[in-house]
Design an enzyme around this catalytic site. Structure first.
Site, PDB file in Angstrom:
ATOM      1  N   CYS A   1       0.870  -1.242   0.057  1.00 50.73           N
ATOM      2  CA  CYS A   1      -0.095   0.151   0.027  1.00 50.73           C
ATOM      3  C   CYS A   1       0.898   1.419  -0.084  1.00 50.73           C
ATOM      4  CB  CYS A   1      -0.875   0.023   1.217  1.00 50.73           C
ATOM      5  SG  CYS A   1      -0.250  -0.702   2.867  1.00 50.73           S
TER       6      CYS A   1
ATOM      7  N   GLN B   1       1.417   5.546   8.790  1.00 53.06           N
ATOM      8  CA  GLN B   1       0.546   4.514   8.357  1.00 53.06           C
ATOM      9  C   GLN B   1      -0.486   4.183   9.289  1.00 53.06           C
ATOM     10  OE1 GLN B   1       4.132   2.679   6.012  1.00 53.06           O
ATOM     11  NE2 GLN B   1       2.480   1.322   6.149  1.00 53.06           N
TER      12      GLN B   1
ATOM     13  N   SER C   1      -5.250  -0.231   9.881  1.00 52.17           N
ATOM     14  CA  SER C   1      -5.885  -1.286   9.375  1.00 52.17           C
ATOM     15  C   SER C   1      -4.845  -1.970   8.234  1.00 52.17           C
ATOM     16  CB  SER C   1      -6.959  -0.404   8.256  1.00 52.17           C
ATOM     17  OG  SER C   1      -6.210   0.657   7.701  1.00 52.17           O
TER      18      SER C   1
ATOM     19  N   HIS D   1      -3.439   6.098   4.750  1.00 47.33           N
ATOM     20  CA  HIS D   1      -1.853   6.105   4.861  1.00 47.33           C
ATOM     21  C   HIS D   1      -1.506   7.533   4.429  1.00 47.33           C
ATOM     22  CE1 HIS D   1      -1.361   2.209   6.052  1.00 47.33           C
ATOM     23  NE2 HIS D   1      -0.701   1.714   5.009  1.00 47.33           N
TER      24      HIS D   1
ATOM     25  N   ASN E   1      -5.649   3.240   2.213  1.00 48.45           N
ATOM     26  CA  ASN E   1      -4.568   1.953   2.053  1.00 48.45           C
ATOM     27  C   ASN E   1      -5.238   0.952   1.972  1.00 48.45           C
ATOM     28  OD1 ASN E   1      -5.344   2.745   5.051  1.00 48.45           O
ATOM     29  ND2 ASN E   1      -4.363   0.515   5.376  1.00 48.45           N
TER      30      ASN E   1
END
Ligand code: A2P
Ligand code: 11C
Length: 339
Positions: free
Chosen positions: A130, A157, A160, A244, A318
């Site tokens: 991601c 970040q 999740s 993110h 993300n």
């Protein structure tokens, strides 16, 4: 034309989002097979308002499907992706298991859709990490215009990215601390994540970087097909649920002004520029990134410490563009161009 599709890891944070995106984008699914561990087999999920039984991945016969979207972890893909490919199912793998293998394409459709053609060798296509995906969607148009020599990046970040159990851990810790209670011993992360920032994602490697950081190096070079690009990342986990953020600093071979970069990015596929130089004139993970499909770019400015340096703030969901959405965009290209 319709396709039979398996979603591997259908009960997970990414798998569930894949189901929703298949619905939202009206992907031509004939039969859907949600797969997970034997713990979940027999339970039901909802797809297009119909209940569908989850099946045990270990027992699933992949000759029943043409496309498999895998997001149940690297060790699961290691065993079951080749088994699926052997049975004639094209695997789109969201784990890091195959990304560095030279005969497996690593694809972000806005950036290197042409690489998809290589899928026939192994029957597997890898979805990048991601943090790489959102960075590369923002940087590719600038690379084409001025050639990026070096990237310095710091990430912020969301939890999740570590899956459903980490989302739960942040929620529990936050609730307990706000109620004046002690938190349980952390499980998803080695230290408290609520109200904190951890400079650690994935395992530590011999060179002192973490694997998440090195993924950004390896994957950027592979996607841009250029091993000369220097990438220097620091990846941090912050107490955000979805989205993110990245502070990206690039050094280009040719001078690019902030105005030129803004113009290029405002026309770039998959990118949305939000960049007013005033209070709130920028994207954030929670207010813009989460639940949206675009990669948002803000704070575009010339680096005062480098003649050919440019700074950007890059935000995306993300779980969507960083994982589920990108996988389904790959599947869309696959069916329109190859199947
Ligand atoms: P299950 O719910 O049955 O454990 P997340 O990344 O959000 O933690 O989700 C991980 C996903 O991977 C879940 O759907 C989980 O299913 C699935 N998974 C984990 N271990 C296995 C396994 N051994 N076989 C199949 N699926 C698995
Ligand atoms: C994170 N980037 O945010 C990770 C999650 O290589 O697919 C995805 C890990 C990977 O924790």
């Amino acid at each position: 034309k319709e396709f039979d599709v398996a979603v591997v890891g259908a009960t997970g944070a990414v798998g569930e989002t894949m189901l929703r995106i298949l619905e939202q984008r009206k992907f031509p699914v004939r039969n859907l097979y949600p797969l997970a561990s034997e713990r979940s087999a027999g339970k039901e999920i909802l797809f297009r308002n119909r209940k569908i039984r989850i099946e045990n991945l270990a027992e699933f016969d992949f000759s029943k499907v043409q496309i498999g979207l895998f997001s149940a972890g690297g060790s699961i893909s290691e065993v079951h992706a080749p088994r699926a490919a052997e049975a004639g199912c094209v695997v789109i793998d969201n784990t890091s298991q195959f990304r560095r293998e030279p005969d497996i394409p690593l694809v972000v459709p806005e950036v290197n859709a042409h690489a998809l053609a290589g899928y026939t060798t192994r029957g597997i296509i890898a979805n990048p990490n991601c943090s790489t995906i959102q960075m590369i969607v923002a940087l590719k148009p600038l690379h084409d215009a001025a050639y990026i020599q070096r990237i310095n990046v710091a990430t912020y970040q969301a939890v999740s990215g570590s899956g459903a159990s980490a989302i739960q851990e942040l929620a529990n810790q936050t609730a307990k601390l706000l109620n004046g209670q002690d938190i349980d011993p952390p499980k998803a992360y080695p230290k408290q994540i609520a109200f904190n920032a951890l400079p650690h994602i994935d395992v530590f490697l011999d060179n002192g970087y973490t694997k998440e950081e090195m993924k950004m190096v390896w994957e950027t070079r592979k996607i841009l097909e250029d091993d000369n690009i220097q990438v220097n990342p620091t990846a941090a986990r912050v107490p955000v649920f979805f989205g993110h953020s990245e502070a990206v600093h690039i050094e280009t071979r040719d001078k690019l002004t902030a105005e030129q970069a803004r113009k290029i990015l405002s026309k770039a596929p998959g990118v949305k520029v939000i960049d007013q130089r005033k209070d709130g004139g920028y994207a954030t993970a929670v207010t813009d990134g989460a639940n949206n499909d675009a990669v948002f770019v803000s704070r575009i400015r010339e680096d005062i410490s480098h003649e050919r340096g440019l700074d950007l703030w890059v935000v995306a969901d993300n779980v969507r563009k960083g994982a589920a959405l990108n996988s389904i965009q790959i599947a869309e290209r696959l069916i329109s161009d190859y199947l």
